[in-house]
Design an enzyme around this catalytic site. Structure first.
Site, short mmCIF file in Angstrom:
data_model
loop_
_atom_site.label_atom_id
_atom_site.label_comp_id
_atom_site.label_asym_id
_atom_site.label_seq_id
_atom_site.Cartn_x
_atom_site.Cartn_y
_atom_site.Cartn_z
N ASP A 112 0.86 -1.19 0.00
CA ASP A 112 0.00 0.00 0.00
C ASP A 112 0.89 1.24 0.00
OD1 ASP A 112 -2.31 1.46 0.02
OD2 ASP A 112 -2.71 1.20 2.16
N GLU A 171 -6.48 4.83 -8.70
CA GLU A 171 -7.80 5.38 -8.32
C GLU A 171 -8.22 6.53 -9.23
OE1 GLU A 171 -10.18 6.33 -4.19
OE2 GLU A 171 -8.22 5.37 -4.23
N LYS A 201 -9.52 1.77 -9.29
CA LYS A 201 -10.08 1.91 -7.94
C LYS A 201 -11.20 2.94 -7.92
CE LYS A 201 -7.65 1.90 -4.09
NZ LYS A 201 -6.62 2.27 -3.10
N THR A 261 -13.09 0.23 -3.41
CA THR A 261 -12.44 0.65 -2.18
C THR A 261 -13.42 1.39 -1.26
OG1 THR A 261 -10.48 1.80 -1.33
CG2 THR A 261 -11.64 2.83 -3.17
N PHE A 289 -12.05 -1.82 4.69
CA PHE A 289 -11.09 -1.01 5.43
C PHE A 289 -11.11 -1.35 6.92
CE2 PHE A 289 -9.78 2.95 2.86
CZ PHE A 289 -9.58 2.20 1.73
#
Length: 316
Positions: free
Chosen positions: A16, A95, A131, A155, A177
């Protein structure tokens, strides 16, 4: 044997980060980025030549001032993604603008734009995950994009309704998350002693993973947003886990084997019902944590996207 190496044997480890030095160091299979990580990455010396390339690209594409800024901001995300792909065997998640999270058609258009940019760099779409936030509109967009062989990473996923809708839409991958769920409950109901078995973020991923496997859904579950290694170890065996460099380092320096906690028991009992839009919205609305964290996450990524664009606006 250290815990990171052991974990890699039972779970796909994803980095990440947008920082190449960490990608080289920890050798993940895949990597994920977002506007926040891209914003940090463009300040790294290693990426300064990519900023120049992004500016040249935007000027060449033309358009008004704002269009050039947007094109440069998108191009830098693609160029950093392309650079990361040189060092990983798998996929990169890139993203799109979070301000489009409630517009299906614009999400689809932007996803195609990002894919075209990657293909201009000689990178096949099979190496890219677009994303998008797990809103109803983005879930529908992901379903449409799959028809064009564009896979998505959904996400900012906090509720079971989001997870269920994603599976029913047959999206490629979801990112529940863990840490942000934990943060919300800790802020509302603080506890002095941490017990991983009581961690609501860990419980959420375990529930989703079990439901997916029991229903034989092919959507990949990738736990994300970790605050401590106990959360990671409690989800060992999950399809994928995307982990920050700080926690990758902790896992690397800790000796020992990691026990596989999550397993596909191959006991299938397909749920034949499908969530309608109104059912999705109601079920998601019934979870105040999910409502708050999804909205907050979209706002935060939008703010960082705007900061990225402001950075480029000063460079033209």
């Amino acid at each position: 044997m250290n815990q990171l190496r052991s974990l890699k044997k039972i779970t796909t480890v994803v980095a990440d980060t947008g920082d190449i030095k960490f990608i080289k160091k920890y050798q993940p299979k895949d990597a994920t980025t977002n506007p926040t990580l891209i914003l940090r990455a463009i300040n790294l010396h290693a990426y300064q030549h990519l900023i120049i390339s992004a500016l040249k690209y935007a000027k060449l594409k033309g358009g008004n001032y704002q269009k050039k800024v947007v094109n440069a901001s998108e191009k830098i995300s693609v160029l950093i993604g392309a650079e990361i792909l040189k060092y990983i065997p798998g996929k990169i998640s890139t993203e799109i603008d979070a301000r489009l999270s409630f517009n299906k058609d614009q999400c689809i258009e932007k996803a195609h734009s990002i894919i075209r940019m990657y293909e201009e760099e000689g990178i096949e779409r099979s190496k890219i995950l677009i994303k998008v936030a797990a809103t109803w509109e983005c879930i529908c967009a992901a379903k449409e994009l799959k028809k064009d062989n564009i896979n998505c990473n959904l996400t900012l996923l906090f509720s079971f309704a989001q997870a269920r809708a994603c599976a029913e839409a047959e999206v490629f991958l979801i990112s529940p998350f863990v840490g942000r769920i934990y943060d919300w409950y800790q802020s509302k109901f603080p506890t002095k002693t941490y017990l991983v078995e009581n961690d609501p973020g860990v419980k959420s991923v375990k529930k989703i993973y079990k439901y997916y496997k029991e229903n034989n859904y092919k959507t990949i579950v990738m736990g994300a947003s970790f605050r401590r290694i106990e959360q990671i170890l409690a989800l060992a065996g999950c399809d994928c886990l995307t982990i920050s460099p700080e926690l990758l380092k902790e896992l690397e320096i800790k000796p020992g084997n990691v026990e596989q906690i999550l397993k596909d028991e191959k006991k299938y009992c397909k749920d034949s019902s499908i969530l309608s839009e109104s059912e999705f919205r109601w079920d998601h609305n019934e979870d105040p944590m999910a409502v708050e964290k999804l909205s907050e996450g979209i706002r935060k990524f939008s703010e960082d996207q705007e900061k990225l664009e402001k950075t480029f606006s000063k460079k033209f």
